[in-house]
Design an enzyme around this catalytic site. Structure first.
Site, PDB file in Angstrom:
ATOM      1  N   TYR A 153       0.840  -1.214   0.000  1.00  0.00           N
ATOM      2  CA  TYR A 153       0.000   0.000   0.000  1.00  0.00           C
ATOM      3  C   TYR A 153       0.869   1.256   0.000  1.00  0.00           C
ATOM      4  CZ  TYR A 153      -3.405   3.442   1.808  1.00  0.00           C
ATOM      5  OH  TYR A 153      -4.195   4.552   1.995  1.00  0.00           O
ATOM      6  N   LYS A 157       1.135   3.617  -3.387  1.00  0.00           N
ATOM      7  CA  LYS A 157       0.588   4.974  -3.284  1.00  0.00           C
ATOM      8  C   LYS A 157       1.674   6.013  -3.587  1.00  0.00           C
ATOM      9  CE  LYS A 157      -3.783   4.926  -1.871  1.00  0.00           C
ATOM     10  NZ  LYS A 157      -4.854   5.568  -2.651  1.00  0.00           N
TER      11      LYS A 157
END
Ligand SMILES: NC(=O)c1ccc[n+]([C@@H]2O[C@H](COP(=O)([O-])OP(=O)(O)OC[C@H]3O[C@@H](n4cnc5c(N)ncnc54)[C@H](OP(=O)(O)O)[C@@H]3O)[C@@H](O)[C@H]2O)c1
Length: 254
Positions: A153, A157
Protein backbone atom coordinates in the site's frame (compact mmCIF):
# COMPACT_ATOMS: atom_id res chain seq x y z
CA UNK A 1 -13.42 32.93 -3.47
CA UNK A 2 -15.42 31.47 -6.33
CA UNK A 3 -14.18 27.99 -7.19
CA UNK A 4 -16.08 28.25 -10.48
CA UNK A 5 -17.31 24.66 -10.31
CA UNK A 6 -20.89 25.35 -11.38
CA UNK A 7 -21.67 23.20 -14.42
CA UNK A 8 -18.33 21.36 -14.34
CA UNK A 9 -18.51 17.59 -14.94
CA UNK A 10 -16.77 15.51 -12.28
CA UNK A 11 -16.08 11.76 -12.15
CA UNK A 12 -15.10 10.26 -8.79
CA UNK A 13 -14.39 6.54 -8.32
CA UNK A 14 -15.14 4.74 -5.06
CA UNK A 15 -17.58 7.39 -4.00
CA UNK A 16 -20.41 5.86 -1.98
CA UNK A 17 -18.69 6.26 1.39
CA UNK A 18 -15.67 7.72 3.12
CA UNK A 19 -13.45 10.32 1.46
CA UNK A 20 -14.76 9.72 -2.09
CA UNK A 21 -18.32 10.26 -0.94
CA UNK A 22 -17.48 13.55 0.83
CA UNK A 23 -15.64 14.68 -2.31
CA UNK A 24 -18.77 13.93 -4.36
CA UNK A 25 -20.99 15.73 -1.82
CA UNK A 26 -18.83 18.84 -1.87
CA UNK A 27 -18.56 19.04 -5.67
CA UNK A 28 -22.35 18.75 -5.83
CA UNK A 29 -22.77 21.47 -3.19
CA UNK A 30 -20.51 23.71 -5.33
CA UNK A 31 -22.86 23.27 -8.29
CA UNK A 32 -20.88 20.68 -10.27
CA UNK A 33 -22.39 17.72 -12.11
CA UNK A 34 -21.22 14.56 -10.41
CA UNK A 35 -20.81 10.90 -11.43
CA UNK A 36 -20.05 8.26 -8.81
CA UNK A 37 -19.40 4.51 -8.64
CA UNK A 38 -18.77 1.61 -6.32
CA UNK A 39 -19.12 -2.15 -6.70
CA UNK A 40 -22.51 -2.23 -4.99
CA UNK A 41 -25.55 -1.23 -7.12
CA UNK A 42 -27.60 -0.59 -3.97
CA UNK A 43 -24.98 1.74 -2.44
CA UNK A 44 -24.71 3.65 -5.72
CA UNK A 45 -28.50 4.07 -6.01
CA UNK A 46 -28.72 5.31 -2.41
CA UNK A 47 -25.76 7.69 -2.71
CA UNK A 48 -26.99 9.21 -6.00
CA UNK A 49 -30.35 9.91 -4.37
CA UNK A 50 -28.75 11.49 -1.28
CA UNK A 51 -26.23 13.61 -3.21
CA UNK A 52 -28.94 14.86 -5.58
CA UNK A 53 -30.70 16.39 -2.56
CA UNK A 54 -27.65 18.57 -1.83
CA UNK A 55 -27.71 20.72 -4.96
CA UNK A 56 -29.21 21.42 -8.32
CA UNK A 57 -26.49 19.93 -10.56
CA UNK A 58 -26.88 16.61 -12.36
CA UNK A 59 -25.97 13.62 -10.18
CA UNK A 60 -25.54 10.18 -11.66
CA UNK A 61 -23.72 6.93 -11.04
CA UNK A 62 -23.50 3.26 -11.88
CA UNK A 63 -22.01 0.18 -10.27
CA UNK A 64 -18.51 -0.56 -11.50
CA UNK A 65 -15.59 -2.61 -10.22
CA UNK A 66 -12.61 -0.60 -11.42
CA UNK A 67 -10.56 -3.80 -11.33
CA UNK A 68 -12.30 -4.81 -14.56
CA UNK A 69 -10.73 -2.73 -17.37
CA UNK A 70 -13.67 -3.04 -19.81
CA UNK A 71 -16.31 -2.22 -17.18
CA UNK A 72 -14.22 0.70 -15.92
CA UNK A 73 -13.74 2.20 -19.36
CA UNK A 74 -17.44 1.68 -20.12
CA UNK A 75 -18.33 3.48 -16.87
CA UNK A 76 -16.15 6.46 -17.85
CA UNK A 77 -17.67 6.57 -21.36
CA UNK A 78 -21.24 6.27 -20.06
CA UNK A 79 -20.78 8.93 -17.38
CA UNK A 80 -19.07 11.28 -19.83
CA UNK A 81 -21.87 10.84 -22.34
CA UNK A 82 -24.56 11.43 -19.74
CA UNK A 83 -22.88 14.54 -18.30
CA UNK A 84 -21.66 15.87 -21.65
CA UNK A 85 -17.89 15.48 -21.15
CA UNK A 86 -15.35 15.32 -18.32
CA UNK A 87 -13.66 18.31 -16.65
CA UNK A 88 -12.46 16.78 -13.39
CA UNK A 89 -11.40 13.24 -12.44
CA UNK A 90 -10.69 11.91 -8.95
CA UNK A 91 -9.49 8.27 -8.98
CA UNK A 92 -10.07 7.44 -5.33
CA UNK A 93 -10.30 3.63 -5.08
CA UNK A 94 -7.63 1.72 -3.18
CA UNK A 95 -7.15 -1.94 -2.35
CA UNK A 96 -6.14 -0.74 1.12
CA UNK A 97 -3.34 -1.87 3.39
CA UNK A 98 -2.37 -5.47 4.05
CA UNK A 99 0.66 -7.54 4.80
CA UNK A 100 0.09 -10.82 2.96
CA UNK A 101 3.16 -10.16 0.86
CA UNK A 102 2.72 -11.02 -2.84
CA UNK A 103 -1.08 -11.05 -2.75
CA UNK A 104 -1.13 -7.45 -1.54
CA UNK A 105 1.52 -6.30 -4.01
CA UNK A 106 -0.61 -7.58 -6.91
CA UNK A 107 -3.83 -6.12 -5.43
CA UNK A 108 -2.36 -2.69 -4.76
CA UNK A 109 -0.69 -2.62 -8.18
CA UNK A 110 -3.89 -3.64 -9.96
CA UNK A 111 -6.31 -1.41 -8.04
CA UNK A 112 -4.29 1.59 -6.86
CA UNK A 113 -1.78 1.97 -9.69
CA UNK A 114 -3.32 0.37 -12.77
CA UNK A 115 -6.80 1.52 -11.72
CA UNK A 116 -5.53 5.10 -11.69
CA UNK A 117 -3.53 4.74 -14.94
CA UNK A 118 -6.48 3.25 -16.84
CA UNK A 119 -8.80 5.97 -15.61
CA UNK A 120 -6.35 8.75 -16.48
CA UNK A 121 -5.72 7.37 -19.98
CA UNK A 122 -9.46 7.24 -20.61
CA UNK A 123 -10.24 10.76 -19.33
CA UNK A 124 -7.33 12.72 -20.85
CA UNK A 125 -8.73 12.65 -24.43
CA UNK A 126 -12.13 13.65 -23.01
CA UNK A 127 -10.55 16.59 -21.18
CA UNK A 128 -8.68 17.62 -24.32
CA UNK A 129 -12.04 17.84 -26.11
CA UNK A 130 -13.12 20.33 -23.40
CA UNK A 131 -9.95 22.40 -23.76
CA UNK A 132 -8.51 21.34 -20.38
CA UNK A 133 -9.27 19.67 -17.10
CA UNK A 134 -8.02 18.69 -13.69
CA UNK A 135 -7.06 15.38 -12.08
CA UNK A 136 -6.54 14.85 -8.35
CA UNK A 137 -5.02 11.55 -7.24
CA UNK A 138 -5.53 10.25 -3.73
CA UNK A 139 -2.29 9.08 -2.15
CA UNK A 140 -1.53 8.86 1.59
CA UNK A 141 0.98 10.02 4.18
CA UNK A 142 2.00 6.33 4.36
CA UNK A 143 3.68 6.99 0.99
CA UNK A 144 5.83 9.89 2.18
CA UNK A 145 6.93 8.81 5.66
CA UNK A 146 7.62 5.42 7.19
CA UNK A 147 4.30 3.98 8.37
CA UNK A 148 3.88 0.77 10.36
CA UNK A 149 5.71 -1.90 8.30
CA UNK A 150 7.04 -2.28 4.75
CA UNK A 151 3.93 -2.97 2.68
CA UNK A 152 2.57 -2.70 -0.85
CA UNK A 153 0.00 0.00 0.00
CA UNK A 154 2.67 2.51 1.05
CA UNK A 155 4.91 1.92 -1.97
CA UNK A 156 2.14 1.76 -4.59
CA UNK A 157 0.59 4.97 -3.28
CA UNK A 158 4.03 6.59 -3.59
CA UNK A 159 4.04 5.64 -7.28
CA UNK A 160 0.90 7.73 -7.78
CA UNK A 161 2.63 10.90 -6.58
CA UNK A 162 5.43 10.45 -9.13
CA UNK A 163 2.94 9.56 -11.87
CA UNK A 164 0.84 12.66 -11.12
CA UNK A 165 3.89 14.94 -11.28
CA UNK A 166 4.97 13.52 -14.63
CA UNK A 167 1.45 13.79 -16.05
CA UNK A 168 1.34 17.42 -14.97
CA UNK A 169 4.42 18.16 -17.09
CA UNK A 170 3.23 16.13 -20.07
CA UNK A 171 -0.29 17.58 -20.30
CA UNK A 172 0.05 21.12 -18.95
CA UNK A 173 0.22 22.65 -22.42
CA UNK A 174 -3.29 21.32 -23.08
CA UNK A 175 -4.68 22.98 -19.96
CA UNK A 176 -4.74 19.81 -17.87
CA UNK A 177 -3.54 20.14 -14.28
CA UNK A 178 -2.62 17.06 -12.23
CA UNK A 179 -2.08 17.06 -8.47
CA UNK A 180 -2.12 14.61 -5.56
CA UNK A 181 -3.61 14.81 -2.10
CA UNK A 182 -2.02 12.74 0.68
CA UNK A 183 -4.31 12.39 3.68
CA UNK A 184 -3.10 11.21 7.07
CA UNK A 185 -5.28 8.90 9.20
CA UNK A 186 -8.95 9.80 8.67
CA UNK A 187 -11.78 8.78 10.96
CA UNK A 188 -15.35 8.10 9.91
CA UNK A 189 -17.93 5.57 11.08
CA UNK A 190 -17.32 2.23 9.39
CA UNK A 191 -13.94 3.33 7.99
CA UNK A 192 -10.56 1.64 8.45
CA UNK A 193 -9.60 3.83 11.44
CA UNK A 194 -12.97 3.20 13.09
CA UNK A 195 -12.11 -0.53 12.91
CA UNK A 196 -8.68 0.17 14.40
CA UNK A 197 -10.30 2.22 17.20
CA UNK A 198 -12.46 -0.81 18.06
CA UNK A 199 -9.78 -3.51 17.68
CA UNK A 200 -6.70 -1.66 18.99
CA UNK A 201 -7.66 1.37 21.04
CA UNK A 202 -4.14 1.96 22.36
CA UNK A 203 -2.72 2.28 18.86
CA UNK A 204 -5.60 4.57 17.88
CA UNK A 205 -4.98 6.85 20.87
CA UNK A 206 -1.24 6.89 20.23
CA UNK A 207 -1.96 7.88 16.63
CA UNK A 208 -4.24 10.70 17.78
CA UNK A 209 -1.48 12.06 20.03
CA UNK A 210 1.05 11.91 17.17
CA UNK A 211 -0.94 14.55 15.29
CA UNK A 212 0.16 18.14 15.98
CA UNK A 213 -3.56 18.97 16.14
CA UNK A 214 -4.24 16.09 18.57
CA UNK A 215 -6.88 14.16 16.61
CA UNK A 216 -7.53 12.24 13.41
CA UNK A 217 -8.88 14.05 10.36
CA UNK A 218 -12.36 13.89 8.86
CA UNK A 219 -13.28 12.99 5.27
CA UNK A 220 -14.72 16.50 4.87
CA UNK A 221 -11.31 18.01 5.65
CA UNK A 222 -9.75 15.93 2.88
CA UNK A 223 -12.61 16.67 0.48
CA UNK A 224 -12.10 20.43 0.85
CA UNK A 225 -8.46 20.07 -0.25
CA UNK A 226 -9.38 17.82 -3.19
CA UNK A 227 -12.15 20.11 -4.41
CA UNK A 228 -9.95 23.22 -4.10
CA UNK A 229 -7.07 21.64 -6.04
CA UNK A 230 -9.47 20.44 -8.74
CA UNK A 231 -11.07 23.87 -9.07
CA UNK A 232 -10.03 27.03 -10.90
CA UNK A 233 -9.19 28.44 -7.47
CA UNK A 234 -6.00 26.38 -7.92
CA UNK A 235 -5.44 27.40 -11.56
CA UNK A 236 -1.70 27.99 -11.00
CA UNK A 237 -1.10 24.79 -9.04
CA UNK A 238 -0.03 21.66 -10.87
CA UNK A 239 2.25 18.76 -10.02
CA UNK A 240 2.05 19.23 -6.25
CA UNK A 241 1.37 16.69 -3.54
CA UNK A 242 -0.77 18.39 -0.89
CA UNK A 243 -0.38 16.74 2.51
CA UNK A 244 -3.62 16.97 4.51
CA UNK A 245 -2.77 15.44 7.87
CA UNK A 246 -3.20 17.82 10.84
CA UNK A 247 0.55 17.65 11.44
CA UNK A 248 0.76 13.85 11.58
CA UNK A 249 3.93 13.68 9.47
CA UNK A 250 7.06 15.26 10.89
CA UNK A 251 9.24 15.98 7.87
CA UNK A 252 9.91 19.52 6.75
CA UNK A 253 8.19 19.87 3.39
CA UNK A 254 10.49 22.10 1.33
N1 LIG B 1 -9.27 6.45 5.41
C1 LIG B 1 -8.02 6.89 5.62
O1 LIG B 1 -7.56 7.03 6.76
C2 LIG B 1 -7.14 7.23 4.44
C3 LIG B 1 -5.90 7.84 4.68
C4 LIG B 1 -5.08 8.16 3.61
C5 LIG B 1 -5.49 7.88 2.33
N2 LIG B 1 -6.70 7.27 2.11
C6 LIG B 1 -7.08 7.00 0.73
O2 LIG B 1 -8.32 7.64 0.46
C7 LIG B 1 -9.07 6.87 -0.47
C8 LIG B 1 -10.45 6.57 0.11
O3 LIG B 1 -10.29 5.89 1.32
P1 LIG B 1 -11.53 5.62 2.30
O4 LIG B 1 -10.95 5.17 3.59
O5 LIG B 1 -12.47 6.74 2.24
O6 LIG B 1 -12.16 4.32 1.54
P2 LIG B 1 -13.38 3.40 1.92
O7 LIG B 1 -14.11 3.87 3.11
O8 LIG B 1 -12.85 2.02 1.94
O9 LIG B 1 -14.33 3.62 0.66
C9 LIG B 1 -13.97 3.13 -0.53
C10 LIG B 1 -15.05 3.40 -1.58
O10 LIG B 1 -14.61 2.78 -2.78
C11 LIG B 1 -15.52 1.77 -3.21
N3 LIG B 1 -14.71 0.70 -3.79
C12 LIG B 1 -13.85 -0.13 -3.17
N4 LIG B 1 -13.26 -0.96 -4.07
C13 LIG B 1 -13.77 -0.64 -5.28
C14 LIG B 1 -13.57 -1.12 -6.61
N5 LIG B 1 -12.71 -2.13 -6.86
N6 LIG B 1 -14.24 -0.56 -7.63
C15 LIG B 1 -15.11 0.46 -7.39
N7 LIG B 1 -15.36 0.97 -6.17
C16 LIG B 1 -14.69 0.42 -5.12
C17 LIG B 1 -16.29 1.40 -1.95
O11 LIG B 1 -17.58 0.87 -2.21
P3 LIG B 1 -17.84 -0.72 -2.44
O12 LIG B 1 -17.12 -1.43 -1.34
O13 LIG B 1 -19.32 -0.84 -2.39
O14 LIG B 1 -17.27 -1.05 -3.80
C18 LIG B 1 -16.41 2.78 -1.29
O15 LIG B 1 -17.41 3.55 -1.91
C19 LIG B 1 -8.24 5.63 -0.76
O16 LIG B 1 -7.48 5.83 -1.94
C20 LIG B 1 -7.33 5.53 0.44
O17 LIG B 1 -6.12 4.85 0.18
C21 LIG B 1 -7.53 6.95 3.13
Amino acid sequence: MDLNLRGKNVLITGSTQGIGRRVANLFAEEGANVAICSRSPESVRKAVKEIALLADGHVTGAPCNIKNKEDYEAWIDDMSEELGGVDIFVPNVSAGAGMDSEKNWWKNFEIDVLGTVRGVEAVIPLMEQRGGGSIVMISTTAAIETFMVPQAYNAMKAALITYAKQLSQAHGDRGIRVNSVSPGPIHFDGGAWDMIRISNERFYQKTEKTHALGRLGTPEEVARAVVFLASEGASWITGVNLVVDGGYTKRVQF
